[in-house]
Design a protein around this motif. Structure first.
Motif, PDB file in Angstrom:
ATOM      1  N   SER A   1       5.945  -2.329 -10.084  1.00  0.00           N
ATOM      2  CA  SER A   1       5.909  -3.751 -10.346  1.00  0.00           C
ATOM      3  C   SER A   1       6.286  -4.487  -9.066  1.00  0.00           C
ATOM      4  O   SER A   1       6.869  -3.902  -8.150  1.00  0.00           O
ATOM      5  N   VAL A   2       5.920  -5.765  -9.006  1.00  0.00           N
ATOM      6  CA  VAL A   2       6.209  -6.559  -7.810  1.00  0.00           C
ATOM      7  C   VAL A   2       6.723  -7.927  -8.219  1.00  0.00           C
ATOM      8  O   VAL A   2       6.539  -8.369  -9.351  1.00  0.00           O
ATOM      9  N   SER A   3       7.363  -8.567  -7.251  1.00  0.00           N
ATOM     10  CA  SER A   3       7.780  -9.950  -7.458  1.00  0.00           C
ATOM     11  C   SER A   3       7.732 -10.689  -6.132  1.00  0.00           C
ATOM     12  O   SER A   3       8.012 -10.110  -5.073  1.00  0.00           O
TER      13      SER A   3
ATOM     14  N   ASP B   1      -1.304  -9.683  -8.330  1.00  0.00           N
ATOM     15  CA  ASP B   1      -2.374  -8.998  -9.048  1.00  0.00           C
ATOM     16  C   ASP B   1      -2.291  -7.513  -8.739  1.00  0.00           C
ATOM     17  O   ASP B   1      -1.692  -7.107  -7.734  1.00  0.00           O
ATOM     18  N   LYS B   2      -2.906  -6.707  -9.611  1.00  0.00           N
ATOM     19  CA  LYS B   2      -2.839  -5.265  -9.472  1.00  0.00           C
ATOM     20  C   LYS B   2      -3.886  -4.749  -8.499  1.00  0.00           C
ATOM     21  O   LYS B   2      -4.986  -5.298  -8.400  1.00  0.00           O
TER      22      LYS B   2
ATOM     23  N   HIS C   1      -0.250  -3.359  -5.257  1.00  0.00           N
ATOM     24  CA  HIS C   1      -0.258  -4.736  -5.759  1.00  0.00           C
ATOM     25  C   HIS C   1      -0.433  -5.666  -4.568  1.00  0.00           C
ATOM     26  O   HIS C   1      -0.135  -5.301  -3.437  1.00  0.00           O
ATOM     27  N   TYR C   2      -0.863  -6.874  -4.870  1.00  0.00           N
ATOM     28  CA  TYR C   2      -0.880  -7.877  -3.827  1.00  0.00           C
ATOM     29  C   TYR C   2      -0.499  -9.232  -4.404  1.00  0.00           C
ATOM     30  O   TYR C   2      -0.474  -9.424  -5.628  1.00  0.00           O
ATOM     31  N   SER C   3      -0.203 -10.153  -3.503  1.00  0.00           N
ATOM     32  CA  SER C   3       0.199 -11.508  -3.908  1.00  0.00           C
ATOM     33  C   SER C   3      -0.608 -12.519  -3.106  1.00  0.00           C
ATOM     34  O   SER C   3      -0.789 -12.362  -1.897  1.00  0.00           O
ATOM     35  N   TYR C   4      -1.061 -13.562  -3.801  1.00  0.00           N
ATOM     36  CA  TYR C   4      -1.809 -14.623  -3.130  1.00  0.00           C
ATOM     37  C   TYR C   4      -1.059 -15.941  -3.153  1.00  0.00           C
ATOM     38  O   TYR C   4      -1.644 -16.999  -2.922  1.00  0.00           O
TER      39      TYR C   4
ATOM     40  N   TYR D   1       0.840  -1.181   0.000  1.00  0.00           N
ATOM     41  CA  TYR D   1       0.000   0.000   0.000  1.00  0.00           C
ATOM     42  C   TYR D   1       0.884   1.244   0.000  1.00  0.00           C
ATOM     43  O   TYR D   1       2.024   1.209   0.455  1.00  0.00           O
ATOM     44  N   ARG D   2       0.287   2.345  -0.439  1.00  0.00           N
ATOM     45  CA  ARG D   2       0.885   3.642  -0.185  1.00  0.00           C
ATOM     46  C   ARG D   2      -0.101   4.468   0.634  1.00  0.00           C
ATOM     47  O   ARG D   2      -1.324   4.341   0.484  1.00  0.00           O
TER      48      ARG D   2
END
Lengths: 113, 113
Positions: free
Chosen positions: B65-67, B56-57, B47-50, B35-36
């Protein structure tokens, strides 16, 4: 669109008086509802959540929240405010089967000694 | 407190440079979020990651971007930083289960000159 509203940017209350921080939501389905508190230079801390059942839920540090489905509200309450309760409070919702949380813009609570 | 470490905690950089923020968790939680936080906007999801390699955006993903190559690490990259990306960035984690709350790190204060 999913949204969460905290109509008051700032709430001031005298120490020892009851406090209320308001939250309303517009989310489809029966969402899960959360309250968080943020102290300066810290991340958000989880206070309490509503999942189902009793409309009054109790959480950390003496806080509780009242869920009202007809008014789509989830107001945070405390019977007797402490100076140490002064902080920024955020309401958040999550849709069933959803991965995302939606946050309000926050309410700054000041408890006056 | 949940085991979440954000690094760096503070960073000042120049427009046009790449920036990577790191979030590390020791809780083995499935979900991770970036988050910002900006005045008047509350928290906005980037972004988040599951899961590992599953991302996902969020609502403000442009320019980020994320990894996630390991369960414990979630990286946020600003490929070419702009002044509008000056903000406080928070990482959050949550367990699988849609009624689970998020737990937050203490944030990274990023200034882009």
């Amino acid at each position: 669109a999913q949204s969460v509203a905290q109509p008051e940017d700032q709430v001031n209350v005298a120490e020892g008086n009851p406090l209320t921080v308001k939250c309303t939501y517009s989310v489809s389905g029966n969402p899960y509802l959360f309250w968080y508190v943020q102290y300066p230079n810290r991340g958000l801390q989880f206070l309490l959540k509503y999942i189902t059942g009793d409309n009054l839920v109790k959480g950390s540090y003496g806080f509780e929240a009242e869920f009202n489905k007809s008014q789509t509200s989830f107001h945070l309450k405390k019977p007797s405010a402490l100076v140490s309760d002064s902080a920024l409070y955020f309401c958040a919702v999550r849709r069933p089967r959803g991965n995302q949380f939606y946050f309000g813009t926050g309410t700054s609570l000041t408890v006056i000694p | 407190d949940a085991g979440i470490t954000q690094s760096p905690r503070h960073k000042v950089t120049e427009t046009g440079t790449p920036v990577t923020l790191r979030c590390h968790q020791t809780e083995n939680h499935r979900y991770m979020y970036w988050y910002r936080q900006d005045p008047g906007h509350g928290l906005r999801l980037i972004h988040y990651s599951y899961g590992v390699k599953d991302t996902d955006k969020g609502e403000v993903s442009d320019g980020y971007s994320v990894s996630r190559s390991k369960t414990e690490d979630f990286l946020l990259t600003l490929e070419s930083a702009t002044s509008s990306q000056t903000s406080v960035y928070f990482c959050a984690i949550s367990e699988a289960g849609e009624n689970q709350p998020q737990h937050f790190g203490d944030g990274t204060r990023l200034s882009i000159l």
